[in-house]
Design a protein around this motif. Structure first.
Motif, short mmCIF file in Angstrom:
data_model
loop_
_atom_site.label_atom_id
_atom_site.label_comp_id
_atom_site.label_asym_id
_atom_site.label_seq_id
_atom_site.Cartn_x
_atom_site.Cartn_y
_atom_site.Cartn_z
N GLN A 177 -7.81 0.42 -0.92
CA GLN A 177 -9.02 0.72 -1.68
C GLN A 177 -8.91 2.11 -2.28
O GLN A 177 -8.31 3.01 -1.69
CB GLN A 177 -10.25 0.65 -0.76
CG GLN A 177 -10.50 -0.74 -0.21
CD GLN A 177 -10.72 -1.77 -1.31
OE1 GLN A 177 -11.49 -1.54 -2.24
NE2 GLN A 177 -10.03 -2.89 -1.20
N THR B 102 -9.55 5.86 -3.21
CA THR B 102 -10.15 6.93 -2.42
C THR B 102 -11.06 7.80 -3.27
O THR B 102 -10.96 7.81 -4.48
CB THR B 102 -9.04 7.80 -1.81
OG1 THR B 102 -8.20 8.31 -2.85
CG2 THR B 102 -8.20 6.99 -0.83
N GLN C 61 0.82 -1.21 0.00
CA GLN C 61 0.00 0.00 0.00
C GLN C 61 0.85 1.26 0.00
O GLN C 61 0.47 2.27 -0.60
CB GLN C 61 -0.97 -0.03 1.18
CG GLN C 61 -2.05 -1.08 1.01
CD GLN C 61 -3.09 -1.07 2.11
OE1 GLN C 61 -3.17 -0.16 2.93
NE2 GLN C 61 -3.93 -2.11 2.13
N ARG D 196 -7.63 3.63 -11.63
CA ARG D 196 -7.01 3.08 -10.42
C ARG D 196 -5.56 2.69 -10.70
O ARG D 196 -5.21 2.30 -11.82
CB ARG D 196 -7.79 1.86 -9.94
CG ARG D 196 -9.26 2.14 -9.64
CD ARG D 196 -10.02 0.85 -9.40
NE ARG D 196 -9.94 -0.04 -10.57
CZ ARG D 196 -10.51 -1.23 -10.63
NH1 ARG D 196 -11.21 -1.69 -9.59
NH2 ARG D 196 -10.40 -1.97 -11.72
#
Length: 345
Positions: free
Chosen positions: A343, A345, A244, A296
């Motif tokens: 995930q 944002t 992440q 993404r």
């Protein structure tokens, strides 16, 4: 920007290294990342914009904030697929094509993030070649390649898809292929358009290139972040924290390429003699390659893996640990995961 001749060794040699070293790789459990958790990342080449998100996360302090002590292992003659598969590195930079051969041969690796969502390499010829207007015109020509097993089947298929026969001569030159192309010693090669393509422009040797997908060839995740599968299973929280933070770095690279280019250069003083190459490359990656169709950064899909990696398996060039061609497509869903990503944002 790439080391295709060293990315792939024979399947038997690769698996031998994996089996020899895997026993000491997994370590003991851990439900969360300890402060200062050591993580080694194997680079595939000297620092470049394919790595920018990693250096951004380092420079911005996001790895440290996640309790991670991240070390970048400089490129050497051992491919990241081998280093990560053996447990000599927890993560590494790979490519969907080389990964397919390594995984097919039994390497203990998992793709945890798509760094580039599309092909960033293309078929390239000198811009002044009026006789080459399409890949079909490459029949009977000479390809300057890198010695990887996926190159010829891919080139053959693209040429056939464009209406040719796919008959050409292939010579293995490694990174000398670019100089050979400029000198007219070969007719076509396969550069990264966001690096060697820009480099060619800056040196006054412009190229004309053809995208594989424009002729019906399946798209691919040109650059991947991969992890050592046993280590991922034993350290899920540390793995999630690292992935992440890296994803956040690549998100910044996609949203603010100028800042990412500066972070990359600041992290590697003296590595780049042409700052314009870095900034133009980062701009191109941000515009066309880092984000998927939904905007993404990082996700992978089964369709993309089944398309290109399935093509390679079907070509008969992907071999198992015994050097025998895979007779059936594997379950590609087990080759990658989105579970460590944050995930959107």
């Amino acid at each position: 920007m790439r080391a295709l001749t060293s990315v792939l060794h024979s399947a038997a040699v690769l698996l031998g290294v994996v089996l020899l070293l895997t026993g000491c790789s997994a370590g003991s459990g851990g439900s969360g990342p300890e402060t200062g958790q050591k993580i080694r990342v194997a680079l595939d080449w000297t620092p470049n914009t394919n790595h920018s998100g990693l250096f951004v996360a380092q420079r911005e302090g996001w790895f440290a904030q996640a309790g991670l002590d991240v070390e970048f292992l400089p490129y050497n003659s051992t491919s990241p697929d081998t280093l990560v598969g053996s447990g000599a590195a927890e993560f590494g930079i790979s490519f969907q094509d080389s990964f397919t051969y390594s995984k097919g041969a039994g390497a203990d690796i998992t793709s945890v993030m798509a760094i580039l969502q599309h092909w960033a390499t293309e078929i390239a010829v000198k811009a002044d070649r009026a006789d080459i207007q399409s890949p079909k015109d490459l029949d009977g020509k000479t390809y300057g390649g890198f010695g990887a097993p996926y190159e010829v089947p891919k080139m053959q298929q693209v040429i056939k898809d464009a209406g040719g026969t796919g008959d050409f001569t292939s010579v293995t030159l490694g990174t000398s292929a670019y100089e050979a192309l400029y000198a007219g010693q070969v007719d076509f090669t396969e550069p990264f358009v966001a690096w060697e393509g820009i480099e060619a422009q800056l040196r006054g040797e412009p190229l004309k290139s053809f995208r594989y997908t424009d002729f019906g060839f399946p798209d691919a995740y040109n650059v991947l972040l991969i992890g050592h599968s046993p280590w991922l299973a034993a350290h899920p929280e540390a793995a999630r924290a690292f992935v992440q933070a890296a994803q956040r770095g690549y998100q910044l690279a996609a949203d603010d390429p100028a800042r990412a280019a500066q972070d990359l250069q600041d992290a590697n003083p003296g590595a780049f003699t042409e700052p314009e190459l870095v900034t133009r490359s980062q701009d191109m990656l941000a515009k066309d390659y880092l984000k998927d169709a939904q905007g993404r950064v990082g996700p992978q899909t089964l369709d993309r893996w089944q398309g290109f990696s399935g093509f390679l398996v079907d070509s008969g060039t992907v071999v198992d640990a015994n050097g025998q061609p895979l007779r059936a497509r594997p379950d590609f869903a087990t080759w990658f995961t989105n579970d460590y990503l944050g995930q959107p944002t």
